[in-house]
Design an enzyme around this catalytic site. Structure first.
Site, PDB file in Angstrom:
ATOM      1  CB  CYS A  52       3.870 -10.424 -11.216  1.00 12.48           C
ATOM      2  SG  CYS A  52       2.764 -11.077 -12.421  1.00 12.48           S
ATOM      3  CG  ASN A  90      -1.441 -14.257 -11.922  1.00  8.69           C
ATOM      4  OD1 ASN A  90      -1.752 -13.763 -13.004  1.00  8.69           O
ATOM      5  ND2 ASN A  90      -0.439 -13.804 -11.194  1.00  8.69           N
ATOM      6  CD  GLU A 114       2.642  -7.526 -14.134  1.00  6.26           C
ATOM      7  OE1 GLU A 114       3.205  -8.312 -13.330  1.00  6.26           O
ATOM      8  OE2 GLU A 114       1.420  -7.413 -14.241  1.00  6.26           O
TER       9      GLU A 114
HETATM   10  O1  G3P Z   1       0.634 -11.223 -11.019  1.00  4.31           O
HETATM   11  C1  G3P Z   1      -0.018 -10.180 -11.613  1.00  4.31           C
HETATM   12  C2  G3P Z   1       0.253  -8.870 -10.960  1.00  4.31           C
HETATM   13  O2  G3P Z   1      -0.263  -7.854 -11.749  1.00  4.31           O
HETATM   14  C3  G3P Z   1      -0.134  -8.804  -9.509  1.00  4.31           C
HETATM   15  O3  G3P Z   1      -1.210  -8.029  -9.187  1.00  4.31           O
HETATM   16  O4  G3P Z   1      -2.870  -7.071  -7.653  1.00  4.31           O
HETATM   17  O5  G3P Z   1      -1.714  -9.188  -7.036  1.00  4.31           O
HETATM   18  O6  G3P Z   1      -0.475  -7.049  -7.009  1.00  4.31           O
HETATM   19  P1  G3P Z   1      -1.588  -7.811  -7.628  1.00  4.31           P
END
Ligand code: G3P
Length: 521
Positions: free
Chosen positions: A330, A201, A296
């Site tokens: 995530c 992603n 993560e």
């Molecule tokens: O899914 C990866 C995670 O690190 C999300 O990042 O910037 O969408 O909160 P963000």
């Protein structure tokens, strides 16, 4: 070999001796968009050997030179955003407006605006110079034109008093012998070869968030990009290539997980693994050797809504948090826990906004685009069917065409439904009505995930108390969960991860502390 993207090893673009390739399927057309090399284990061995050798002299390269090269790479990355954005659209169906956060396409970007990935690299360079350069001594090579030949002791705080006899922390040669402390100086030294594995992603942004801290700290890097996202990552690596990093310092291998996945993560030449992704991370953490891990993994981020919340604000954040990039983050809002008394009003507001989401192709900059793969779409559908069978209320009709799933809010979800606990990684969001704050906290903490959570209320005292009670790495008050800004600490509890990211934490994590003990006569 023509249409197969090469892998990057020892400063050169190479074809694999396997003669095989891995196809990258466009989620929208469901046809092969690109092919990448299927590297062999032997090639992985060579890459790791090269990384090991390159790291030795890189660790001795002045800090300001490391920073300079990173700044250069950041600038090249920003200049080359258009082809990367195009790949992101083809490989992972990221709408152009979301690609802006990765490697924006010039046509969608306010050019005066900062580019997230490039800026992350530059910020790492700056932060690295500060935290690695200032330490307990000032070292001369933080400043352009200097080698590390001068050390400047800036503070007695640079020493630890090991004797325990000197309450002021101050030592002096005239002190009686029994008061002379042992002195310890600290130095942060690189770990060696860092294996970076970003997810589909954010194949660029979450790659540079590992590569840049590793490099500024004096490590070398072996990057294994996700299959979908590999070509975007290869373009990004090319930017580092153009910046002129030493040969072998940055490498990128592509291939089948079954052939090189475990081989890489269990390789004795790897000194650190920084991984972002799903369950695979749990398996990696069990198989990896005794090396630092930064993980993560998934999340089931809850959005707790109290009676006094600003429901317009909540609805806007549920849309942004739950449906941006079709829920494939995530940190997406993955369950809404709303007090029964305001649930009808909130659901109505969210539904009105869901109706306005555009659904279609990423090229058309739609809000909701096809999810990454057919298997992902099938998994999401399984959760939806389970919820239907167990009596959830569908606020919209469930609709799917290939990998494209229309946004769906499920009301009256109960804990016996799979979607109450599992992460769909798609545009489907469950609402659980709660009758007390404790019920919300209990649901959130019963999850095996603990990435982020958010709470909406006008009562800051309640917000803090709930925040303290939630077993998650971060709690957002009156806003949807999010990783950024990229220098903020970012961590997951329980199955959501190991360690903390964010620029400063990643730099520190990718170093080890070495001490020198000066024993006074
Ligand atoms: O899914 C990866 C995670 O690190 C999300 O990042 O910037 O969408 O909160 P963000």
């Amino acid at each position: 070999d023509g249409d197969v993207y090469k892998y990057y090893s020892e400063g050169e673009w190479r074809s694999s001796t396997s003669g095989q390739s891995v196809a990258i399927v466009n989620p929208t057309t469901r046809k092969t968009a690109y092919k990448v090399q299927a590297c062999t284990q032997e090639e992985v061995n060579k890459v790791i050997d090269a990384a090991k050798t390159a790291q030795k002299s890189w660790a001795k390269t002045p800090l300001w030179k490391r920073a300079e090269l990173l700044h250069k790479a950041a600038a090249i990355l920003k200049d080359n955003k258009a082809p990367i954005a195009e790949c992101l659209t083809n490989e992972i169906a990221k709408p152009a407006k979301d690609s802006v956060t990765e490697a924006p396409d010039a046509k969608f970007l306010d050019l005066m605006k900062v580019v997230r990935s490039g800026d992350l690299v530059s910020y790492c360079a700056e932060e690295g110079v500060r935290i690695l350069g200032e330490g307990k001594f000032l070292v001369s090579d933080s400043f352009p034109g200097n080698e590390r030949t001068k050390y400047c002791l800036t503070s007695k705080m640079g020493f630890l008093d090991c004797s325990g006899d000197d309450p002021t922390g101050y030592w002096h040669a005239s002190l009686p012998l029994q008061f002379k402390p042992n002195l310890i100086s600290f130095d942060k030294i690189p770990l060696g070869v860092v294996l970076a594995i970003p997810p589909f992603n954010y194949p660029v942004n979450l790659a540079v968030s590992k590569i840049a801290p590793a490099l500024i700290a004096g490590n070398s890097v072996v990057l294994k990009p996700p299959t979908q996202g590999a070509v975007s990552a290869l373009h990004m690596v090319h930017c580092f290539h153009l910046a002129g990093f030493p040969k072998g310092l940055i490498n990128c291998v592509t291939g089948k997980g079954s052939e090189i996945g475990d081989f890489l993560t269990m390789h004795p030449g790897v000194n650190c693994i920084s991984f972002t992704g799903g369950d695979t991370g749990v398996a990696i953490s069990k198989k990896a050797g005794m090396i630092p891990l930064q993980m993560e993994l998934g999340g089931k981020d809850a959005c707790i809504v109290l009676e006094d919340a600003d429901l317009d604000l909540v609805a806007a954040n549920i849309i942004k948090g739950g449906f941006s990039y079709s829920g494939q983050r995530c940190t997406a809002v993955k369950v809404v826990l709303v007090m029964e008394s305001v649930a009808d009003a909130l659901v109505e507001k969210v539904n009105a906004k869901v109706a306005k989401l555009s659904v279609g192709r990423p090229e058309d900059d739609c809000d909701i685009t096809p999810v990454v793969s057919e298997s992902s779409a099938n998994y999401i559908e399984g959760l939806v069917k389970d919820a239907k069978q167990k009596g959830a209320k569908f606020c919209q009709q469930y609709k799917r065409d290939g990998n494209l799933i229309w946004p769906l809010l499920l009301d009256n979800v109960r804990p016996d439904m799979r979607i109450a606990w599992e992460e769909p990684f798609g545009p489907v969001l469950p609402v659980i009505r709660i009758s007390s704050v404790e019920e919300g906290i209990h649901h959130c903490n019963a999850s095996n995930f603990g990435l982020q959570g958010c709470v909406f209320t006008r009562d800051i005292n309640k917000a803090i108390l709930i925040g303290d009670a939630l077993e998650t790495g971060t709690v957002q008050i009156n806003s949807a969960p999010a990783r950024g800004p990229d220098h903020f600490p970012f961590q997951g509890f329980k199955d959501s991860g190991i360690g903390s990211q964010g620029i400063t934490n990643s730099i520190n994590m990718m170093t080890k502390i070495k001490t020198t003990v000066i024993n006074l006569p």
